[in-house]
Design a protein around this motif. Structure first.
Motif, PDB file in Angstrom:
ATOM      1  N   GLY A 258     -39.203 -25.540 -42.952  1.00 14.69           N
ATOM      2  CA  GLY A 258     -39.906 -26.657 -43.576  1.00 14.69           C
ATOM      3  C   GLY A 258     -39.593 -26.883 -45.037  1.00 14.69           C
ATOM      4  O   GLY A 258     -40.392 -27.512 -45.749  1.00 14.69           O
ATOM      5  N   LEU A 259     -38.435 -26.432 -45.521  1.00 18.02           N
ATOM      6  CA  LEU A 259     -38.079 -26.662 -46.913  1.00 18.02           C
ATOM      7  C   LEU A 259     -37.514 -28.067 -47.080  1.00 18.02           C
ATOM      8  O   LEU A 259     -37.021 -28.682 -46.129  1.00 18.02           O
ATOM      9  CB  LEU A 259     -37.044 -25.638 -47.381  1.00 18.02           C
ATOM     10  N   SER A 260     -37.565 -28.574 -48.303  1.00 14.39           N
ATOM     11  CA  SER A 260     -36.943 -29.861 -48.595  1.00 14.39           C
ATOM     12  C   SER A 260     -35.431 -29.691 -48.665  1.00 14.39           C
ATOM     13  O   SER A 260     -34.914 -28.570 -48.691  1.00 14.39           O
ATOM     14  CB  SER A 260     -37.461 -30.394 -49.936  1.00 14.39           C
ATOM     15  N   ALA A 261     -34.731 -30.826 -48.701  1.00 15.40           N
ATOM     16  CA  ALA A 261     -33.267 -30.772 -48.743  1.00 15.40           C
ATOM     17  C   ALA A 261     -32.777 -30.066 -50.006  1.00 15.40           C
ATOM     18  O   ALA A 261     -31.843 -29.250 -49.960  1.00 15.40           O
ATOM     19  CB  ALA A 261     -32.692 -32.189 -48.663  1.00 15.40           C
ATOM     20  N   SER A 262     -33.389 -30.367 -51.153  1.00 13.27           N
ATOM     21  CA  SER A 262     -32.959 -29.731 -52.397  1.00 13.27           C
ATOM     22  C   SER A 262     -33.294 -28.246 -52.401  1.00 13.27           C
ATOM     23  O   SER A 262     -32.492 -27.414 -52.838  1.00 13.27           O
ATOM     24  CB  SER A 262     -33.631 -30.420 -53.590  1.00 13.27           C
ATOM     25  N   ALA A 263     -34.466 -27.884 -51.887  1.00 10.33           N
ATOM     26  CA  ALA A 263     -34.845 -26.473 -51.835  1.00 10.33           C
ATOM     27  C   ALA A 263     -33.953 -25.695 -50.873  1.00 10.33           C
ATOM     28  O   ALA A 263     -33.614 -24.527 -51.129  1.00 10.33           O
ATOM     29  CB  ALA A 263     -36.306 -26.342 -51.421  1.00 10.33           C
ATOM     30  N   SER A 264     -33.545 -26.322 -49.777  1.00 12.44           N
ATOM     31  CA  SER A 264     -32.663 -25.631 -48.834  1.00 12.44           C
ATOM     32  C   SER A 264     -31.298 -25.386 -49.446  1.00 12.44           C
ATOM     33  O   SER A 264     -30.652 -24.366 -49.161  1.00 12.44           O
ATOM     34  CB  SER A 264     -32.525 -26.450 -47.543  1.00 12.44           C
ATOM     35  N   GLY A 265     -30.842 -26.300 -50.302  1.00  8.23           N
ATOM     36  CA  GLY A 265     -29.586 -26.077 -51.000  1.00  8.23           C
ATOM     37  C   GLY A 265     -29.663 -24.888 -51.938  1.00  8.23           C
ATOM     38  O   GLY A 265     -28.737 -24.082 -52.029  1.00  8.23           O
ATOM     39  N   LEU A 266     -30.783 -24.766 -52.647  1.00  8.46           N
ATOM     40  CA  LEU A 266     -30.962 -23.623 -53.536  1.00  8.46           C
ATOM     41  C   LEU A 266     -31.078 -22.320 -52.748  1.00  8.46           C
ATOM     42  O   LEU A 266     -30.582 -21.271 -53.186  1.00  8.46           O
ATOM     43  CB  LEU A 266     -32.221 -23.823 -54.393  1.00  8.46           C
TER      44      LEU A 266
ATOM     45  N   ILE B  52     -10.483 -15.368 -56.833  1.00  7.58           N
ATOM     46  CA  ILE B  52     -10.335 -16.551 -55.983  1.00  7.58           C
ATOM     47  C   ILE B  52     -11.639 -16.829 -55.234  1.00  7.58           C
ATOM     48  O   ILE B  52     -12.068 -17.982 -55.099  1.00  7.58           O
ATOM     49  CB  ILE B  52      -9.158 -16.354 -55.011  1.00  7.58           C
ATOM     50  N   SER B  53     -12.287 -15.777 -54.769  1.00  4.27           N
ATOM     51  CA  SER B  53     -13.567 -15.961 -54.076  1.00  4.27           C
ATOM     52  C   SER B  53     -14.628 -16.524 -55.011  1.00  4.27           C
ATOM     53  O   SER B  53     -15.458 -17.346 -54.609  1.00  4.27           O
ATOM     54  CB  SER B  53     -14.039 -14.626 -53.488  1.00  4.27           C
ATOM     55  N   VAL B  54     -14.597 -16.098 -56.276  1.00  2.00           N
ATOM     56  CA  VAL B  54     -15.554 -16.622 -57.253  1.00  2.00           C
ATOM     57  C   VAL B  54     -15.359 -18.123 -57.436  1.00  2.00           C
ATOM     58  O   VAL B  54     -16.333 -18.900 -57.451  1.00  2.00           O
ATOM     59  CB  VAL B  54     -15.393 -15.895 -58.609  1.00  2.00           C
ATOM     60  N   VAL B  55     -14.119 -18.555 -57.555  1.00  2.00           N
ATOM     61  CA  VAL B  55     -13.836 -19.982 -57.735  1.00  2.00           C
ATOM     62  C   VAL B  55     -14.278 -20.769 -56.505  1.00  2.00           C
ATOM     63  O   VAL B  55     -14.875 -21.847 -56.616  1.00  2.00           O
ATOM     64  CB  VAL B  55     -12.337 -20.199 -58.019  1.00  2.00           C
ATOM     65  N   PHE B  56     -14.007 -20.234 -55.332  1.00  2.00           N
ATOM     66  CA  PHE B  56     -14.379 -20.928 -54.098  1.00  2.00           C
ATOM     67  C   PHE B  56     -15.895 -21.071 -54.006  1.00  2.00           C
ATOM     68  O   PHE B  56     -16.406 -22.136 -53.631  1.00  2.00           O
ATOM     69  CB  PHE B  56     -13.832 -20.156 -52.896  1.00  2.00           C
ATOM     70  N   ALA B  57     -16.617 -20.006 -54.331  1.00  2.00           N
ATOM     71  CA  ALA B  57     -18.074 -20.068 -54.274  1.00  2.00           C
ATOM     72  C   ALA B  57     -18.632 -21.019 -55.327  1.00  2.00           C
ATOM     73  O   ALA B  57     -19.599 -21.750 -55.075  1.00  2.00           O
ATOM     74  CB  ALA B  57     -18.666 -18.670 -54.451  1.00  2.00           C
ATOM     75  N   ALA B  58     -18.034 -21.014 -56.531  1.00  2.00           N
ATOM     76  CA  ALA B  58     -18.481 -21.935 -57.578  1.00  2.00           C
ATOM     77  C   ALA B  58     -18.325 -23.381 -57.137  1.00  2.00           C
ATOM     78  O   ALA B  58     -19.201 -24.223 -57.378  1.00  2.00           O
ATOM     79  CB  ALA B  58     -17.715 -21.677 -58.863  1.00  2.00           C
ATOM     80  N   ALA B  59     -17.212 -23.666 -56.471  1.00  2.00           N
ATOM     81  CA  ALA B  59     -17.003 -25.024 -55.965  1.00  2.00           C
ATOM     82  C   ALA B  59     -18.001 -25.354 -54.861  1.00  2.00           C
ATOM     83  O   ALA B  59     -18.496 -26.483 -54.775  1.00  2.00           O
ATOM     84  CB  ALA B  59     -15.569 -25.173 -55.445  1.00  2.00           C
ATOM     85  N   SER B  60     -18.320 -24.370 -54.026  1.00  2.00           N
ATOM     86  CA  SER B  60     -19.252 -24.601 -52.919  1.00  2.00           C
ATOM     87  C   SER B  60     -20.661 -24.894 -53.424  1.00  2.00           C
ATOM     88  O   SER B  60     -21.382 -25.704 -52.845  1.00  2.00           O
ATOM     89  CB  SER B  60     -19.273 -23.378 -51.986  1.00  2.00           C
ATOM     90  N   ILE B  61     -21.052 -24.205 -54.500  1.00  2.00           N
ATOM     91  CA  ILE B  61     -22.402 -24.384 -55.024  1.00  2.00           C
ATOM     92  C   ILE B  61     -22.479 -25.582 -55.971  1.00  2.00           C
ATOM     93  O   ILE B  61     -23.400 -26.398 -55.904  1.00  2.00           O
ATOM     94  CB  ILE B  61     -22.868 -23.101 -55.741  1.00  2.00           C
ATOM     95  N   GLY B  62     -21.510 -25.689 -56.871  1.00  2.00           N
ATOM     96  CA  GLY B  62     -21.560 -26.733 -57.883  1.00  2.00           C
ATOM     97  C   GLY B  62     -21.080 -28.089 -57.416  1.00  2.00           C
ATOM     98  O   GLY B  62     -21.513 -29.124 -57.943  1.00  2.00           O
ATOM     99  N   GLY B  63     -20.198 -28.123 -56.412  1.00  2.00           N
ATOM    100  CA  GLY B  63     -19.644 -29.385 -55.952  1.00  2.00           C
ATOM    101  C   GLY B  63     -20.682 -30.393 -55.508  1.00  2.00           C
ATOM    102  O   GLY B  63     -20.697 -31.543 -55.984  1.00  2.00           O
ATOM    103  N   PRO B  64     -21.583 -30.021 -54.584  1.00  2.00           N
ATOM    104  CA  PRO B  64     -22.597 -30.994 -54.155  1.00  2.00           C
ATOM    105  C   PRO B  64     -23.486 -31.489 -55.291  1.00  2.00           C
ATOM    106  O   PRO B  64     -23.887 -32.659 -55.303  1.00  2.00           O
ATOM    107  CB  PRO B  64     -23.409 -30.204 -53.121  1.00  2.00           C
ATOM    108  N   VAL B  65     -23.803 -30.616 -56.253  1.00  2.00           N
ATOM    109  CA  VAL B  65     -24.646 -31.031 -57.376  1.00  2.00           C
ATOM    110  C   VAL B  65     -23.923 -32.065 -58.233  1.00  2.00           C
ATOM    111  O   VAL B  65     -24.483 -33.118 -58.584  1.00  2.00           O
ATOM    112  CB  VAL B  65     -25.044 -29.806 -58.226  1.00  2.00           C
ATOM    113  N   VAL B  66     -22.665 -31.788 -58.580  1.00  2.00           N
ATOM    114  CA  VAL B  66     -21.891 -32.711 -59.405  1.00  2.00           C
ATOM    115  C   VAL B  66     -21.656 -34.026 -58.672  1.00  2.00           C
ATOM    116  O   VAL B  66     -21.790 -35.115 -59.245  1.00  2.00           O
ATOM    117  CB  VAL B  66     -20.550 -32.068 -59.814  1.00  2.00           C
TER     118      VAL B  66
END
Length: 501
Positions: free
Chosen positions: A306-314, A149-163
């Motif tokens: 001083g990171l960019s928005a995309s770099a801070s997400g990564l 369940i934690s894996v699914v939650f983390a996958a949604a947290s990371i992949g959701g904003p990208v999608v």
């Protein structure tokens, strides 16, 4: 009239293939709720422009949060009364229908109403997933599934904003809602038949409607205050103080209802259970800290480093990835360790130390060191989640499983809102600019460059990390106080004079 359910002992044991099908189906259902909380974030600016209403855009998130949080304990209670299968299918159906309404919304008002309806469905998905795992898997083996369940939650947290960002930029924002329909249909079909074989523990219950209404109203008033405080209104304004007073009064009335109702909405035998109460409090502090860090760490990367928005997400990946690794490892270890509290005890201790390092040196550390420290924080927090969930479920009777799990998830989400608001007050209060919001702060950080990154504002995050360390320390103390009961289903030879499990 339908025949009464068989006693749990009369149900034939589920085969491994059936358990796998059930778990996969409920993970899909849970993924719906988790994904919808993250996929919409990056699409919000596009939605505001196309619907020509940016002023009320925050309600797209707030409406879902309000109804999902308030509905969570209700699903747990109703699943104890009507069964897991019925309530899971209802939650999926409500969520899918509301998703279609969101996609077709012609204006912001309709979208906000549809998001509130969507929250009524989404509020039950995560809680029911954990409850169903508790029905089909004995406590001794349950930790590994909580890790999934934690894996699914983390996958949604990371992949959701990208999608969500991809759909909004290259296709159409409505696809972030249309995508829920095929996923929901697949989850519905996968669980509909096989869930009929779930052992049923429900007993004749009366739903305490008055208690449920009081609890939901108190929650909504508190969430309104936390959402508006420091942004739309000052924390000391009449509006916020009125909401806080109303929430406090409603909580008092709810407590009185618990003491006087013949069958209260949250049974006192569950609330006063030391494992349930202390375990829920411990995980609430840690879960709230995780949510708060996932929101403010990207801003820290932009403002302080001083990171960019995309770099801070990564750069956020180590924190979320560490949570998955810690949760999975602790869940697997529970089936082999008699003293299963040791893993989260050590993990939280390491996390507190890592946050203390970031609080002591918020600016000046190499990015690799910061990301490593955040990875240790995530790892430590993740170890607690399966341990507390399984411990709480192991401490109650089977027919109270839904109520206890629903209450635990409710307080986790409520503490998440409280801690997010507290971190926001630290950041915005430290900025010292009246009317400043997180969005404008991020924009100013991006335009100001290095001067702002090395200025006093970056030092504000020292106190955010210190507050996070304090919250984890409280969770650690509560974990130490929680009784470590043997997990049911442990495979061992019976002792003399003790009946076999």
């Amino acid at each position: 009239m339908n025949p009464p359910p068989l006693p749990a002992s009369d149900y034939p044991p589920l085969a491994h293939a059936e358990i796998r099908t059930i778990v996969l189906g409920i993970l899909l259902a849970m993924f719906l709720g988790a994904l919808d909380q993250t996929i919409i974030a990056t699409a919000l600016p596009t939605i505001g422009r196309e619907l020509a209403d940016v002023e009320n855009l925050s309600w797209v998130v707030t409406a879902y949060l309000l109804t999902a949080t308030a509905a969570t304990p209700l699903y747990g209670k109703l699943s104890d009364i009507h069964g897991r299968r019925a309530m899971l299918l209802v939650a999926i159906a409500i969520f899918a229908a509301a998703s279609a309404l969101c996609a077709l919304a012609p204006n912001m008002t309709v979208l906000v109403i549809a998001r509130a309806l969507q929250g009524l469905g989404g509020g039950g998905l995560l809680s029911l997933a954990q409850i169903i795992v508790g029905d089909v898997v004995p406590p001794i083996e349950r930790g590994r599934y909580q890790g999934y369940i934690s894996v699914v939650f983390a996958a949604a947290s990371i992949g959701g904003p990208v999608v969500g960002g991809f759909f909004a930029q290259h296709l159409h924002w409505s696809l972030i809602f249309w995508i829920n329909l095929p996923i929901g249909l697949l989850a519905f079909l996968m669980t509909n038949q096989v869930l009929k074989r779930l052992p049923r523990h429900e007993r004749p219950h009366r739903l305490d409607v008055a208690g449920a209404v009081l609890m939901m109203a108190a929650t909504v008033a508190l969430l309104f205050a936390l959402t508006w405080g420091g942004t739309r209104y000052a924390w000391t304004s009449a509006q916020i103080l009125a909401l806080l007073c109303a929430s406090a009064l409603l909580w008092v009335l709810f407590a009185l209802r618990l003491l006087t109702a013949r069958e209260p909405f949250l049974p006192l035998t569950v609330l006063t259970n030391p494992v349930v109460g202390i375990g829920t409090a411990s995980v609430s502090f840690v879960f709230g800290t995780m949510i708060g860090l996932s929101i403010y760490v990207p801003l820290y990367f932009e403002v302080a480093l001083g990171l960019s928005a995309s770099a801070s997400g990564l750069a956020l990946i180590p924190l979320m990835g560490g949570t998955v690794v810690g949760s999975t490892a602790a869940g697997q270890a529970m089936s082999r360790l008699a003293h299963y509290k040791r893993a989260p005890f050590v993990g939280l201790g390491v996390a507190v130390a890592a946050l203390a390092l970031l609080a002591a040196v918020p600016v000046g550390l190499p990015i690799a060191v910061v990301c490593s420290a955040l990875g240790l924080v995530g790892l430590g927090m993740g170890t607690l989640f399966p341990v507390t969930t399984v411990s709480v479920q192991n401490a109650v009777l089977p027919y109270q499983l839904g109520t206890a799990t629903g209450a635990m998830n409710f307080f986790r989400q409520l503490f998440g809102a409280v801690i997010v608001a507290a971190f926001g007050a630290i950041v915005l209060g430290g900025a010292g600019t009246p009317g400043l919001t997180l969005e404008t702060l991020a924009a100013q950080a991006g335009s100001a460059g290095g001067d702002l990154a090395q200025g006093d504002l970056a030092q504000v995050f020292r106190w955010v990390f210190a507050a996070a360390a304090a919250c984890l320390a409280v969770g650690l103390v509560l974990l130490a106080a929680m009784e470590e009961r043997p997990l049911r289903g442990r495979r061992r030879a019976p002792e003399v004079g003790v009946p076999a499990e």
